[in-house]
Design an enzyme around this catalytic site. Structure first.
Site, PDB file in Angstrom:
ATOM      1  CB  SER A   1      -0.940   0.005   1.214  1.00 29.44           C
ATOM      2  OG  SER A   1      -2.001  -0.912   1.031  1.00 29.44           O
TER       3      SER A   1
ATOM      4  CE  LYS B   1      -4.734   1.756  -0.336  1.00 32.05           C
ATOM      5  NZ  LYS B   1      -4.015   0.491  -0.186  1.00 32.05           N
TER       6      LYS B   1
ATOM      7  CB  SER C   1      -4.117   1.416   4.141  1.00 26.44           C
ATOM      8  OG  SER C   1      -3.307   0.982   3.083  1.00 26.44           O
TER       9      SER C   1
ATOM     10  CE  LYS D   1      -1.162   4.175   2.525  1.00 28.94           C
ATOM     11  NZ  LYS D   1      -1.296   3.058   3.487  1.00 28.94           N
TER      12      LYS D   1
END
Length: 582
Positions: free
Chosen positions: A369, A372, A426, A531
Site C-alpha cells: 500500500s 497509495k 489504507s 504510509k
C-alpha cells in the site's frame, strides 16, 4: 469484518495481558493473604473468612481493571508498547490469540463442570422427597431462634451422605433419610442448625460466586488455595453460629462425629473435603477459644495491600524519556547498516540527501500500500474538485486478496474523504474509486501514473494498479524514499497522513478512522508524513518523514516480519538518530 478486527486487535491482546499479569499479581495477593491469615491465627473464623473473601474478590478485580484499562483508546502522548519491547515480549504478543483461546477452552470446561454440579443439585431438589411435619416444625422453631424470617422447607431424601442446603432465593434443606431414623434427635437438630446458619449467611450464593471466580481464573493455584481456605472457614463460621443458637457447642461436635461414623469412608472424606477439616471442627467446638481482638489492627494492612494492588493494576505505563541529543561532531559520520528486522531499509537526511543508514536498499521488491502515495499524487495533480461526491462501485471491491473494508458498496463520499480513507486507513476500495473516477477512467489514470514515475526519475519502480494489492507493484527502498519526498510536497498528503485519527463523511454520516501507523501522534514522535503497507508478498512496509535527533529524515522499511517488528525497527532508528552526532 471491522468488529472482528476490533476483537482481534484490541480485546484479545488486552485480555491476554490482563491474564498474564495476573500470574504475578495473584502471587502477591496470595502472599499478602497468607501473611494476614498467619497474623489472624488467634482470631475468630469470621476474620479469616473475610480475609479470604476480600483476597478472592481482589483476584477477580485485578484482571478486570487491567482489561478495562487495556480497552481504552491510547492517548496521543503515549508511545506504542511494542516500540521498545524486548524480543521475548514481542514473541509473547504474537502468540496472544493462542493463549486467549486456551484460556477460553479452560473456562468452557470449568463452566461445564459447574453446570453439571448445578444440574445434579437441581435433580436432587426436584425429588422424589418425603415431607416430615414433625421435623419441619422443629426446623421452623430453630430458624426463628437464629433470626431467620419465614420457613425453610425440609425434605427427606434417599442416598445422601449428610444434610445439604440448596438454593439461596428459596433455600431448601435436604436431609438423608438415614439420619431421620438413625441419629438421635438432639444431634440431628444440631446439624440442622448448622445448615440454617448457611441459609442466614447466604452461603449458597457466595459459593456460586466462588465457583465462578474459580472458573475464570482456573489457571492460578492461589485462587484455588484461597477458595478452599474460604470454604473451610465458612464451615467454622456456620459451626459457631449453630453452637450459639443451641447453647451447646458439644452437641454439634457429637453430631459431626456421629455423622462421620454413619457414613462410609468415601462419604466421610467427601464431607471433610466439603466442610473443611472435620477433626479440627470437632476440636474447636469441644474446646472453644477466646478470640483475640488484635485482628482489628490488621485491617489497615489489608486495606493497604488491596489499594496498592488495585493502583498497580490500573496504572498506565510511563513513557520513556527521549535520549538527550549528543553534541555535534566536527564531521559527519559515515552511513552504516542498522540491524533491523526489515529486509530492506533506508534512512535519508532531507535537504542534503545524505544516506544515514541502509540495508539492501536497492533490491526491487513489492511495496504493497505504499503505492497509495503515488495514487494520491496523481489524483491531486489532476486538480479535481475535492468536494465532488464519488461512489464506491462493485468494481472497487478487492477480488485479488479479498481484503476487508468498512466502506460498503454504494457508499457516497467527497473525493477528499476517499483520499483520507486511502492514505490514513489504507482502504483499498477508496483508492480504487479514486483511480476509477479519474478523468478518462482507469486507463487514463494508469497512463498518468507511468508519466509520474518518469517525472520523478524512478527507474526501478513499477505500478500496475492503484491499491498495492498486486505483487507487480514494486520498487526499492531508495526509490520509495524519493516517492515519499515527492509526496511531502503535497500539503494534503502530509496533513492527512500525519493525523492520528479523522472523521470522514460517508453517506452524509461522520465515521472515525485511525491512522494505520500507530506511531503517529505518540509521544516523542514528530511525524510529518506516513504510509504503511502489507501483503503476503511485500511483508510489513513503512515509509515516513519525521524529525529526529535534530534531523529531518525519511525512513523506509520494507518486508518486516510483522507490525510489532516494524515498530521496533522504527524505534531503533529513532534511538540511533538521537545518539548520532549532527
Amino acid at each position: 469484518m471491522s468488529g472482528l478486527d476490533d476483537l482481534l486487535q484490541v480485546w484479545v491482546p488486552a485480555l491476554g495481558w490482563a491474564l498474564l499479569n495476573f500470574i504475578w499479581q495473584g502471587l502477591l495477593v496470595g502472599a499478602g493473604a497468607a501473611l494476614l491469615l498467619l497474623l489472624l491465627r488467634g482470631a475468630g473464623p469470621r476474620s479469616r473468612y473475610a480475609v479470604c473473601g476480600a483476597a478472592l474478590l481482589l483476584c477477580l478485580l485485578l484482571p478486570v481493571l487491567q482489561l478495562s484499562g487495556g480497552l481504552e483508546p491510547m492517548p496521543q502522548n503515549t508511545p506504542d508498547v511494542a516500540m521498545l519491547a524486548p524480543d521475548w515480549l514481542i514473541t509473547l504478543q504474537s502468540v496472544m490469540p493462542e493463549l486467549v483461546l486456551a484460556w477460553c477452552l479452560g473456562v468452557a470446561l470449568m463452566a461445564l463442570r459447574m453446570g453439571l454440579g448445578l444440574a445434579w443439585v437441581a435433580r436432587l431438589r426436584a425429588g422424589p422427597h418425603v415431607q416430615h411435619p414433625q421435623w419441619q416444625a422443629r426446623t421452623d422453631a430453630l430458624a426463628r431462634r437464629m433470626g431467620l424470617h419465614g420457613s425453610v422447607p425440609l425434605q427427606v431424601v434417599e442416598r445422601l451422605g449428610s444434610p445439604l442446603t440448596v438454593g439461596w432465593w428459596r433455600p431448601v434443606i435436604l436431609v438423608p433419610a438415614a439420619l431421620i431414623s438413625g441419629m438421635p434427635a438432639p444431634l440431628l437438630e444440631a446439624l440442622l442448625a448448622h445448615e440454617l446458619a448457611h441459609v442466614r449467611r447466604l452461603d449458597y450464593l457466595i459459593n456460586l460466586l466462588q465457583s465462578g471466580i474459580e472458573a475464570l481464573l482456573f489457571f492460578h493455584p492461589v485462587v484455588w488455595w484461597l477458595s478452599s481456605r474460604m470454604r473451610r472457614e465458612r464451615e467454622q463460621v456456620a459451626d459457631e453460629l449453630a453452637a450459639q443458637a443451641l447453647g451447646e457447642p458439644r452437641r454439634l461436635a457429637l453430631a459431626l462425629h456421629e455423622l462421620s461414623l454413619m457414613n462410609p469412608p468415601t462419604q466421610a472424606l467427601t464431607l471433610s473435603a466439603r466442610g473443611g477439616d472435620l477433626l479440627q471442627r470437632i476440636q474447636t467446638l469441644l474446646a472453644p477459644r477466646q478470640y483475640s481482638s488484635a485482628w482489628k489492627l490488621f485491617l489497615p494492612a489489608l486495606a493497604l495491600i488491596m489499594g496498592g494492588l488495585l493502583v498497580q493494576a490500573n496504572a498506565k505505563p510511563v513513557a520513556p524519556q527521549a535520549a538527550e541529543p549528543t553534541r555535534p561532531a566536527a564531521s559527519a559520520p559515515a552511513p552504516f547498516t542498522l540491524p533491523v528486522n526489515a529486509r530492506h531499509a533506508l534512512v535519508l537526511e532531507e535537504g542534503t540527501g545524505r544516506v544515514l543508514m541502509h540495508k539492501d536498499a536497492d533490491a526491487v521488491v513489492p511495496i504493497a500500500s505504499l503505492t497509495k502515495l503515488m495514487t494520491a499524487m496523481v489524483v491531486l495533480d489532476a486538480r479535481l474538485d475535492p468536494a465532488e461526491k464519488i461512489r464506491i462501485d462493485r468494481d472497487d471491491v478487492d477480488r485479488l486478496k479479498h481484503s476487508p473494508s468498512r466502506v460498503p458498496v454504494g457508499a457516497k463520499m467527497p473525493r477528499l474523504a476517499a483520499l483520507k480513507l486511502a492514505l490514513m486507513s489504507s482502504d483499498n476500495r477508496a483508492a480504487a474509486a479514486l483511480a476509477r473516477t479519474y478523468p478518462g477512467g482507469l486507463e487514463a489514470f494508469e497512463q498518468a501514473v507511468q508519466a509520474k514515475i518518469r517525472a520523478l526519475g524512478l527507474t526501478q519502480t513499477s505500478i500496475a494498479e492503484p491499491t498495492g494489492l498486486s505483487p507487480k507493484n514494486t520498487s526499492t527502498a531508495t526509490e520509495v524514499a524519493k516517492m515519499a519526498a515527492a509526496a511531502s510536497r503535497y500539503p494534503e498528503i502530509g496533513q492527512i497522513t500525519s493525523d492520528r485519527r479523522a472523521l470522514v463523511a460517508i453517506n452524509g454520516r461522520s465515521v472515525e478512522y485511525r491512522n494505520t501507523n500507530r506511531l503517529v501522534g505518540s509521544k516523542g514522535w514528530d511525524i510529518l508524513l506516513s504510509k504503511t503497507g502489507y501483503t503476503d508478498e511485500a511483508g510489513r512496509c513503512l515509509t515516513m518523514r519525521m524529525m529526529s535527533g535534530g534531523k529531518n529524515v525519511t525512513v523506509v522499511l520494507l518486508d518486516a516480519d510483522g507490525s510489532a517488528e516494524r515498530l521496533r525497527d522504527a524505534a531503533k532508528i529513532r534511538r540511533s538518530l538521537e545518539k548520532r552526532p549532527a
